[in-house]
Design an enzyme around this catalytic site. Structure first.
Site, PDB file in Angstrom:
ATOM      1  N   LYS A   6       0.827  -1.209   0.000  1.00  8.77           N
ATOM      2  CA  LYS A   6       0.000   0.000   0.000  1.00  8.77           C
ATOM      3  C   LYS A   6       0.859   1.256   0.000  1.00  8.77           C
ATOM      4  CE  LYS A   6       0.475   1.179   4.591  1.00  8.77           C
ATOM      5  NZ  LYS A   6       0.713   2.491   5.235  1.00  8.77           N
ATOM      6  N   THR A  63      -4.120   5.487   3.269  1.00  6.26           N
ATOM      7  CA  THR A  63      -2.821   6.026   2.865  1.00  6.26           C
ATOM      8  C   THR A  63      -2.894   6.775   1.535  1.00  6.26           C
ATOM      9  OG1 THR A  63      -1.776   4.163   4.003  1.00  6.26           O
ATOM     10  CG2 THR A  63      -0.394   5.418   2.505  1.00  6.26           C
TER      11      THR A  63
END
Length: 212
Positions: A6, A63
């Site tokens: 990620k 994120t």
């Protein structure tokens, strides 16, 4: 693994912002980044269901869309034309996606033996090329954004790493056959007799019904 991938996807999302490609482009990057995460999960023997939890989709969305995300901010600066050296020298925060992108690209080349991995992981390899200054952000994202439309997520067979390899806790218990006692057999026979018999009122009712 989800936490590592990620960060690279967040770098790519930031680069899209730096190139001013818009929110739709960022959403597309995140969606296809999750597809690359799912493929690498499968190659390394992970469960695909992990992707749908907080370690996969949850952490990735936070994120990639969070305004204070370190990796997304670093990617945005890359997209605006700053060099990696300039970003690292002037930033007080650590962008884990920078070394992780290179490590993931190396891991894919070592572990994924399928055909044309460059087409299966264009975001990870694209970010790696930008960090290694092999391509500019514009060149790399032109390749990523020009990928043909296809099914984004498709069913993959579950890996066999998670099959039970140890015996069940009850496997040592011997099988004991069921033996009926005389009392239980007598009770079952009596129930069968009762079920098959009719009362006096029932027997008297039968001729009347048949005559009608």
């Amino acid at each position: 693994l989800g936490g590592a991938i990620k960060n690279v996807v967040a770098l790519a999302a930031g680069i899209a912002d730096g190139l001013k490609l818009g929110l739709n482009a960022r959403s597309g990057i995140v969606t296809r980044g999750l597809g690359e995460m799912r493929r690498l999960f499968y190659v390394l023997g992970g469960k695909q269901s992990t992707l749908t939890g907080l370690a996969g989709v949850g952490d990735t969305l936070c994120t990639c869309f969070g305004p204070k995300s370190r990796n997304r901010q670093a990617g945005e600066r890359l997209g605006k034309g700053e060099t990696l050296e300039e970003i690292l020298a002037t930033s007080s925060q650590v962008s884990e996606g920078v070394p992780t992108a290179k490590a993931l690209a190396r891991l894919i080349r070592e572990r994924d033996t399928s055909f044309r991995t460059d087409l299966k992981y264009p975001i990870i390899f694209g970010v790696e090329a930008i960090l290694n200054e092999e391509k500019t952000a514009t060149e790399s994202f032109k390749d990523v954004m020009s990928d043909p439309l296809s099914m984004e997520l498709y069913e993959l067979p579950e890996p066999r790493l998670y099959e039970r390899t140890t015996p069940s806790p009850l496997s040592h218990v011997p099988h004991v056959p069921h033996v009926q006692s005389e009392d239980s057999m007598h009770m079952e026979n009596q129930q069968d007799v009762n079920a098959g018999s009719t009362t006096r009122s029932d027997r008297e009712e039968i001729p009347r019904i048949s005559q009608q």
